[in-house]
Write a protein that holds these residues in place. Structure first.
Motif, PDB file in Angstrom:
ATOM      1  N   ILE A 192       1.686   7.046  -6.707  1.00  0.00           N
ATOM      2  CA  ILE A 192       0.609   7.987  -7.038  1.00  0.00           C
ATOM      3  C   ILE A 192       1.040   9.408  -6.678  1.00  0.00           C
ATOM      4  CG2 ILE A 192      -1.729   8.693  -6.407  1.00  0.00           C
ATOM      5  CD1 ILE A 192      -2.415   5.706  -6.195  1.00  0.00           C
TER       6      ILE A 192
ATOM      7  N   VAL B 280       2.290   1.816  -3.461  1.00  0.00           N
ATOM      8  CA  VAL B 280       1.261   2.339  -4.364  1.00  0.00           C
ATOM      9  C   VAL B 280       1.044   3.820  -4.120  1.00  0.00           C
ATOM     10  CG1 VAL B 280      -1.212   2.257  -4.867  1.00  0.00           C
ATOM     11  CG2 VAL B 280       0.087   0.150  -4.743  1.00  0.00           C
ATOM     12  N   SER B 281       0.887   4.211  -2.859  1.00  0.00           N
ATOM     13  CA  SER B 281       0.626   5.618  -2.559  1.00  0.00           C
ATOM     14  C   SER B 281       1.824   6.485  -2.932  1.00  0.00           C
ATOM     15  CB  SER B 281       0.268   5.807  -1.089  1.00  0.00           C
ATOM     16  OG  SER B 281       1.346   5.454  -0.265  1.00  0.00           O
TER      17      SER B 281
ATOM     18  N   LEU C 226      -0.631  -0.410  -9.048  1.00  0.00           N
ATOM     19  CA  LEU C 226      -2.025  -0.636  -8.667  1.00  0.00           C
ATOM     20  C   LEU C 226      -2.494  -2.011  -9.145  1.00  0.00           C
ATOM     21  CD1 LEU C 226      -3.438   2.908  -9.309  1.00  0.00           C
ATOM     22  CD2 LEU C 226      -3.672   1.648  -7.179  1.00  0.00           C
TER      23      LEU C 226
ATOM     24  N   LYS D 193       0.833  -1.209   0.000  1.00  0.00           N
ATOM     25  CA  LYS D 193       0.000   0.000   0.000  1.00  0.00           C
ATOM     26  C   LYS D 193       0.863   1.253   0.000  1.00  0.00           C
ATOM     27  CE  LYS D 193      -4.013  -1.874   2.405  1.00  0.00           C
ATOM     28  NZ  LYS D 193      -4.801  -1.812   3.637  1.00  0.00           N
TER      29      LYS D 193
ATOM     30  N   LEU E  43      -5.604  -4.718  -2.803  1.00  0.00           N
ATOM     31  CA  LEU E  43      -6.701  -3.837  -3.207  1.00  0.00           C
ATOM     32  C   LEU E  43      -7.716  -4.659  -3.991  1.00  0.00           C
ATOM     33  CD1 LEU E  43      -4.834  -0.702  -4.594  1.00  0.00           C
ATOM     34  CD2 LEU E  43      -5.977  -0.911  -2.410  1.00  0.00           C
TER      35      LEU E  43
ATOM     36  N   ARG F 117      -9.049   3.737  -9.558  1.00  0.00           N
ATOM     37  CA  ARG F 117      -7.924   4.638  -9.318  1.00  0.00           C
ATOM     38  C   ARG F 117      -7.124   4.883 -10.589  1.00  0.00           C
ATOM     39  NH1 ARG F 117      -4.930   3.255  -3.644  1.00  0.00           N
ATOM     40  NH2 ARG F 117      -6.713   3.405  -2.269  1.00  0.00           N
TER      41      ARG F 117
ATOM     42  N   ALA G 158      -8.762  -0.733  -7.769  1.00  0.00           N
ATOM     43  CA  ALA G 158      -7.561  -0.423  -8.544  1.00  0.00           C
ATOM     44  C   ALA G 158      -7.931   0.139  -9.912  1.00  0.00           C
ATOM     45  CB  ALA G 158      -6.703  -1.672  -8.694  1.00  0.00           C
TER      46      ALA G 158
ATOM     47  N   SER H 165       0.096   2.890 -12.426  1.00  0.00           N
ATOM     48  CA  SER H 165      -0.935   1.926 -12.829  1.00  0.00           C
ATOM     49  C   SER H 165      -0.417   0.499 -12.711  1.00  0.00           C
ATOM     50  CB  SER H 165      -1.411   2.212 -14.253  1.00  0.00           C
ATOM     51  OG  SER H 165      -0.363   2.065 -15.165  1.00  0.00           O
TER      52      SER H 165
END
Length: 88
Positions: free
Chosen positions: A32, A28-29, A58, A25, A67, A75, A72, A55
């Motif tokens: 982003i 991923v954050s 995700l 997580k 997720l 997002r 996903a 992407s």
């Protein structure tokens, strides 16, 4: 604390899995956040690269069950929409 051997094992497994999920997580954050920073700076080439990276992360998180697949996809869609709308 768990008393039975099997319950103790489940508790250990739960801790390991939670740590792994938190790591994914966070990754991923981070991707982003890098994309959003590139987008606000106006660098479209870097934003395009970081969009692909974000992407990909995700999709990996969704495939590992961290997720939900639709979460996903939503997002990724919103990131792509932000990238495309910045061109205007």
């Amino acid at each position: 604390m768990a008393r039975h051997k099997s319950a103790q094992k489940r508790a250990r497994q739960s801790e390991v899995r939670a740590a792994r999920n938190n790591s994914i997580k966070h990754r991923v954050s981070h991707k982003i956040r890098l994309f959003r920073e590139a987008l606000t700076s106006g660098d479209r080439a870097k934003a395009s690269e970081t969009l692909a990276c974000a992407s990909r992360e995700l999709q990996k998180a969704a495939s590992k069950g961290v997720l939900h697949i639709r979460n996903a996809a939503r997002r990724i869609s919103r990131l792509a929409l932000a990238f495309n709308s910045s061109a205007k």
